[in-house]
Design a protein around this motif. Structure first.
Motif, mmCIF file in Angstrom:
data_model
loop_
_atom_site.group_PDB
_atom_site.id
_atom_site.type_symbol
_atom_site.label_atom_id
_atom_site.label_comp_id
_atom_site.label_asym_id
_atom_site.label_seq_id
_atom_site.Cartn_x
_atom_site.Cartn_y
_atom_site.Cartn_z
ATOM 1 N N LEU A 103 35.955 56.439 38.097
ATOM 2 C CA LEU A 103 36.926 55.369 37.902
ATOM 3 C C LEU A 103 37.598 55.480 36.536
ATOM 4 O O LEU A 103 38.785 55.211 36.385
ATOM 5 C CB LEU A 103 36.243 54.004 38.045
ATOM 6 N N LYS A 129 32.699 47.094 34.490
ATOM 7 C CA LYS A 129 34.075 47.017 34.975
ATOM 8 C C LYS A 129 34.214 47.656 36.350
ATOM 9 O O LYS A 129 35.016 47.219 37.177
ATOM 10 C CB LYS A 129 35.029 47.680 33.965
ATOM 11 N N THR A 130 33.418 48.696 36.597
ATOM 12 C CA THR A 130 33.438 49.335 37.914
ATOM 13 C C THR A 130 32.920 48.377 38.975
ATOM 14 O O THR A 130 33.500 48.259 40.062
ATOM 15 C CB THR A 130 32.597 50.623 37.903
ATOM 16 N N GLU A 132 33.020 45.153 38.869
ATOM 17 C CA GLU A 132 34.044 44.123 39.042
ATOM 18 C C GLU A 132 35.193 44.642 39.902
ATOM 19 O O GLU A 132 35.694 43.926 40.784
ATOM 20 C CB GLU A 132 34.581 43.691 37.672
ATOM 21 N N ALA A 133 35.614 45.885 39.657
ATOM 22 C CA ALA A 133 36.733 46.460 40.410
ATOM 23 C C ALA A 133 36.372 46.643 41.876
ATOM 24 O O ALA A 133 37.162 46.319 42.770
ATOM 25 C CB ALA A 133 37.138 47.800 39.789
ATOM 26 N N SER A 136 36.257 43.254 43.570
ATOM 27 C CA SER A 136 37.585 42.667 43.760
ATOM 28 C C SER A 136 38.253 43.166 45.031
ATOM 29 O O SER A 136 39.102 42.488 45.609
ATOM 30 C CB SER A 136 38.481 42.968 42.552
ATOM 31 N N VAL A 162 40.183 52.194 44.929
ATOM 32 C CA VAL A 162 39.863 51.209 43.891
ATOM 33 C C VAL A 162 40.265 51.739 42.522
ATOM 34 O O VAL A 162 40.775 50.990 41.673
ATOM 35 C CB VAL A 162 38.371 50.838 43.929
ATOM 36 N N ARG A 163 40.035 53.033 42.287
ATOM 37 C CA ARG A 163 40.464 53.624 41.008
ATOM 38 C C ARG A 163 41.974 53.478 40.833
ATOM 39 O O ARG A 163 42.458 53.091 39.747
ATOM 40 C CB ARG A 163 40.070 55.102 40.944
ATOM 41 N N THR A 166 42.872 49.876 40.132
ATOM 42 C CA THR A 166 42.455 49.473 38.788
ATOM 43 C C THR A 166 43.525 49.776 37.754
ATOM 44 O O THR A 166 43.745 48.998 36.818
ATOM 45 C CB THR A 166 41.145 50.193 38.402
ATOM 46 N N TRP A 167 44.224 50.898 37.927
ATOM 47 C CA TRP A 167 45.183 51.335 36.915
ATOM 48 C C TRP A 167 46.631 51.101 37.313
ATOM 49 O O TRP A 167 47.519 51.230 36.482
ATOM 50 C CB TRP A 167 44.954 52.808 36.593
#
Length: 256
Positions: A103, A129-130, A132-133, A136, A162-163, A166-167
């Protein structure tokens, strides 16, 4: 940018590779929060168009607009800075690393203070954070510490999505997101695409799978021989119409 204005738009794109014209005046548009599928046979120009829109290739002629303004993405990093991410068919993941390391691949969080300056990473924060991502997007893994290579195809695809989410805060591009997946894994990935849309991001899907596309897309744009030849939405987005457009039997858009 107004809601009536496309988030990303390609106008009259021509792309030549020597004497070969891969795109011949291609047009495309996608609006915020919309899922649009790009379909067509191999060599129709789908991947070439996407690469010109995300900076991996430069158009020979034509114009790319993002949020209503002309842009010139010289590299994929330019598109990433604008809020776009791509999930490639090969996923571009490090199989020996876990979900957290993938991630944050290339975006690692250093530890604070001296240790950070010495190159030590804040693995605890990245794992938090991973989690959480993944949560989500309602993605569950048996362990975020397990190497990516030990996950199922659907789970690997989910981590890649998801990665990207995230960005990317505006647009996610997915190249054949359900290729080589089983029925259950495919359903999970299609559900995930729905959650990406619900988050407010736009999604472009490059796919050959008509049933999968019909399950998630708001609109289908069909390419043939380097240009868009048909667009379908609502009740017109049928198996018969899409297959007919891919084979060239149906054309509902003409370009000079």
């Amino acid at each position: 940018m107004t809601q009536s204005q496309p988030l990303l738009e390609a106008r009259n794109i021509i792309k030549r590779f020597g004497g070969i014209e891969a795109l011949r005046g291609a047009n495309f548009s996608i609006f915020p929060g919309e899922v649009v599928a790009l379909m067509g046979d191999n060599g129709a120009g789908k991947s070439t168009l996407v690469k010109t829109m995300c900076g991996a290739l430069q158009p020979t002629e034509g114009e790319i607009l993002f949020e209503g303004y002309p842009v010139h993405f010289t590299t994929p990093k330019d598109a990433q800075a604008a809020g776009m991410e791509t999930v490639y068919q090969d996923l571009a993941m490090a199989p020996d690393l876990d979900a957290s390391a993938n991630l944050f691949l290339g975006r690692e969080i250093p530890r604070k203070g001296l240790f950070g300056r010495l190159g030590f990473l804040d693995n605890k924060r990245m794992r938090e954070k991973t989690r959480e991502a993944l949560a989500s997007m309602s993605v569950q893994l048996k362990s975020i510490d397990a190497p990516i290579s030990t996950l199922s195809g659907g789970q690997r695809q989910s981590v890649a999505v998801v990665r990207a989410v995230t960005w990317a805060d505006k647009l996610v591009i997915m190249d054949e997101p359900t290729a080589a997946l089983g029925v259950v894994q495919t359903r999970a990935v299609l559900d995930l695409i729905g959650r990406v849309k619900a988050s407010g991001r736009a999604v472009i899907i490059i796919s050959h799978n008509v049933p999968d596309v019909m399950a998630v897309a708001d609109r289908v744009e069909v390419f043939r021989l380097g240009r868009r030849t048909a667009r379908f939405a609502g009740e017109d987005m049928t198996m018969e119409n899409i297959v007919g457009a891919i084979t060239g039997a149906i054309v509902n858009e003409t370009q000079a």
